[in-house]
Design a protein around this motif. Sequence first.
Motif, mmCIF file in Angstrom:
data_model
loop_
_atom_site.group_PDB
_atom_site.id
_atom_site.type_symbol
_atom_site.label_atom_id
_atom_site.label_comp_id
_atom_site.label_asym_id
_atom_site.label_seq_id
_atom_site.Cartn_x
_atom_site.Cartn_y
_atom_site.Cartn_z
ATOM 1 N N THR A 19 0.853 -1.185 0.000
ATOM 2 C CA THR A 19 0.000 0.000 0.000
ATOM 3 C C THR A 19 0.889 1.235 0.000
ATOM 4 O OG1 THR A 19 -1.798 -1.116 1.153
ATOM 5 C CG2 THR A 19 -1.780 1.280 1.257
ATOM 6 N N THR A 21 1.041 5.319 0.501
ATOM 7 C CA THR A 21 0.374 6.483 1.079
ATOM 8 C C THR A 21 1.298 7.685 0.940
ATOM 9 O OG1 THR A 21 1.244 6.024 3.287
ATOM 10 C CG2 THR A 21 -0.925 5.134 2.768
ATOM 11 N N TYR A 22 0.715 8.870 1.112
ATOM 12 C CA TYR A 22 1.488 10.109 0.988
ATOM 13 C C TYR A 22 1.319 10.954 2.232
ATOM 14 C CZ TYR A 22 1.489 9.068 -4.007
ATOM 15 O OH TYR A 22 1.653 8.484 -5.220
ATOM 16 N N GLU A 39 -8.363 2.396 1.842
ATOM 17 C CA GLU A 39 -8.508 3.797 2.229
ATOM 18 C C GLU A 39 -8.617 4.639 0.963
ATOM 19 O OE1 GLU A 39 -8.741 5.083 5.276
ATOM 20 O OE2 GLU A 39 -8.533 3.148 6.242
ATOM 21 N N HIS A 41 -7.386 7.537 0.010
ATOM 22 C CA HIS A 41 -6.209 8.245 -0.503
ATOM 23 C C HIS A 41 -4.960 7.378 -0.468
ATOM 24 C CE1 HIS A 41 -8.515 11.865 -0.856
ATOM 25 N NE2 HIS A 41 -8.949 11.686 0.372
ATOM 26 N N CYS A 42 -5.141 6.077 -0.498
ATOM 27 C CA CYS A 42 -4.032 5.131 -0.544
ATOM 28 C C CYS A 42 -4.143 4.327 -1.836
ATOM 29 C CB CYS A 42 -4.086 4.182 0.649
ATOM 30 S SG CYS A 42 -3.870 4.999 2.228
ATOM 31 N N TYR A 43 -3.025 3.798 -2.276
ATOM 32 C CA TYR A 43 -3.002 3.028 -3.504
ATOM 33 C C TYR A 43 -2.414 1.660 -3.218
ATOM 34 C CZ TYR A 43 -3.792 7.603 -5.434
ATOM 35 O OH TYR A 43 -4.317 8.834 -5.698
#
Length: 125
Positions: A19, A21-22, A39, A41-43
């Motif tokens: 995963t 995240t930023y 989530e 805003h997660c990839y």
Amino acid sequence: MSPVRICSRTACKEPAVFTLTYVYRDSTAVLGPLAAYVEPHCYDLCADHADRLTAPMGWELVRLPAEQESQPSSDDLEALADAVREAARPVGRQEPVGQGVEVSRRGHLRVLKSAPPLPKPPRER
């Protein structure tokens, strides 16, 4: 709906194992083990796309080690939640929490300002 999550990259149908995240505030991208929940805003990325991932110029890419367990432990999840809460706290002076004084109103919305602290009672001698 399939229990296996698929890589977020366009046209990739491989199973996701990481995963991404930023943390925009710190210009940091974090690539770690597959999150327990999806989530917004997660990839989710497959192993191939995770290996080829690079961060934008000026950003740091943090690669967390892959866990040996299939599910993250509750300690790991609590530590992650604490880190996210800490990062979300605004920097600087905080307004005191308590009763507020209404300073403006528009429809059902109100603007409140913290009430001034009560004066301390005088000390007896």
